[in-house]
Write a protein that holds these residues in place. Structure first.
Motif, PDB file in Angstrom:
ATOM      1  N   VAL A  28      25.967  65.822  12.421  1.00 37.34           N
ATOM      2  CA  VAL A  28      26.101  64.514  13.057  1.00 37.34           C
ATOM      3  C   VAL A  28      26.510  64.652  14.527  1.00 37.34           C
ATOM      4  CG1 VAL A  28      28.520  64.077  12.462  1.00 37.34           C
ATOM      5  CG2 VAL A  28      26.954  62.170  12.723  1.00 37.34           C
ATOM      6  N   SER A  29      25.860  63.871  15.369  1.00 31.26           N
ATOM      7  CA  SER A  29      26.176  63.760  16.795  1.00 31.26           C
ATOM      8  C   SER A  29      25.496  62.505  17.302  1.00 31.26           C
ATOM      9  CB  SER A  29      25.676  64.987  17.569  1.00 31.26           C
ATOM     10  OG  SER A  29      24.260  64.993  17.587  1.00 31.26           O
ATOM     11  N   VAL A  30      25.818  62.105  18.505  1.00 35.59           N
ATOM     12  CA  VAL A  30      25.155  60.943  19.098  1.00 35.59           C
ATOM     13  C   VAL A  30      23.661  61.218  19.227  1.00 35.59           C
ATOM     14  CG1 VAL A  30      24.982  59.480  21.158  1.00 35.59           C
ATOM     15  CG2 VAL A  30      27.234  60.159  20.304  1.00 35.59           C
ATOM     16  N   GLY A  70      16.950  57.501  14.658  1.00 34.98           N
ATOM     17  CA  GLY A  70      16.720  56.061  14.748  1.00 34.98           C
ATOM     18  C   GLY A  70      17.914  55.214  14.366  1.00 34.98           C
ATOM     19  N   ALA A  71      19.049  55.841  14.059  1.00 34.37           N
ATOM     20  CA  ALA A  71      20.244  55.087  13.689  1.00 34.37           C
ATOM     21  C   ALA A  71      20.870  54.391  14.898  1.00 34.37           C
ATOM     22  CB  ALA A  71      21.262  56.011  13.028  1.00 34.37           C
ATOM     23  N   LEU A  72      20.760  54.996  16.075  1.00 33.69           N
ATOM     24  CA  LEU A  72      21.235  54.385  17.319  1.00 33.69           C
ATOM     25  C   LEU A  72      20.048  54.206  18.263  1.00 33.69           C
ATOM     26  CD1 LEU A  72      24.503  56.405  18.118  1.00 33.69           C
ATOM     27  CD2 LEU A  72      24.330  54.134  17.128  1.00 33.69           C
ATOM     28  N   HIS A  73      20.090  53.141  19.045  1.00 36.48           N
ATOM     29  CA  HIS A  73      19.003  52.882  19.992  1.00 36.48           C
ATOM     30  C   HIS A  73      19.169  53.655  21.296  1.00 36.48           C
ATOM     31  CE1 HIS A  73      17.418  49.844  17.355  1.00 36.48           C
ATOM     32  NE2 HIS A  73      18.604  49.266  17.304  1.00 36.48           N
ATOM     33  N   ASN A  74      20.423  53.917  21.686  1.00 39.86           N
ATOM     34  CA  ASN A  74      20.688  54.650  22.926  1.00 39.86           C
ATOM     35  C   ASN A  74      22.052  55.319  22.838  1.00 39.86           C
ATOM     36  OD1 ASN A  74      22.734  52.725  23.647  1.00 39.86           O
ATOM     37  ND2 ASN A  74      21.127  51.352  24.350  1.00 39.86           N
ATOM     38  N   ASP A  75      22.413  56.032  23.902  1.00 42.34           N
ATOM     39  CA  ASP A  75      23.692  56.750  23.885  1.00 42.34           C
ATOM     40  C   ASP A  75      24.812  55.980  24.583  1.00 42.34           C
ATOM     41  OD1 ASP A  75      22.812  56.962  26.466  1.00 42.34           O
ATOM     42  OD2 ASP A  75      23.131  59.121  26.635  1.00 42.34           O
ATOM     43  N   LYS A  76      24.640  54.681  24.766  1.00 43.53           N
ATOM     44  CA  LYS A  76      25.659  53.861  25.416  1.00 43.53           C
ATOM     45  C   LYS A  76      26.867  53.709  24.502  1.00 43.53           C
ATOM     46  CE  LYS A  76      25.999  49.549  27.970  1.00 43.53           C
ATOM     47  NZ  LYS A  76      27.205  48.965  27.525  1.00 43.53           N
TER      48      LYS A  76
END
Length: 151
Positions: A65-67, A74-80
């Protein structure tokens, strides 16, 4: 003789002062509502990250697991970052049985808010490296780090 009607300078200054006080009160209310909204969005985002991470990796372990992994899957849309600085992370524990969401650059108020917030998924919360439940380790300087641990 004609009577003159008008306002004195003192009356005008009084009206302007009252108007200034009202504008500053509205501005303060806006700032407070804006901060509450940011915290609510950040809380929902943290819940979303935990839910999606558990769905993806609950059976295989959290070793990968990591950003970046969450973005690629696809779990996060961006690294914000949900709140604070953009230098945040999601890291696994050494044995891979849990993971942490690490937020940095939080203000004192945001740190105190999140350090005392009760997330039902958080097994532990550390503030600036110390386990905390009341936000007592938050720094006034505004460079706080909070880690939320989940299994």
């Amino acid at each position: 003789m004609r009577e003159q009607s008008g306002r004195s300078l003192i009356e005008i200054i009084g009206v302007l002062a009252i108007g200034g006080i009202m504008v500053s009160a509205v501005f303060a209310m806006y700032q407070s509502a804006n901060q509450r909204q940011k915290r609510l969005i950040a809380s929902e985002t943290l819940n979303d990250i935990v839910t999606k991470t558990k769905t993806l990796l609950e059976y295989s372990g959290y070793q990968v697991v990591s950003v970046d992994y969450l973005i690629e899957s696809g779990a996060l849309h961006n690294d914000k970052a949900p709140i604070g600085d953009s230098d945040w992370s999601v890291t696994p524990s050494i044995d891979g049985t849990e993971f942490s969401i690490n937020l940095v650059g939080l203000s004192f108020d945001d740190c105190a808010y999140f350090a005392t917030k009760k997330f039902n998924w958080a097994t532990k919360i550390t503030v600036n490296g110390y386990e905390s439940q009341n936000g007592s380790f938050c720094l006034k300087t505004g460079d706080n780090k909070i880690s939320f641990f989940a299994k």
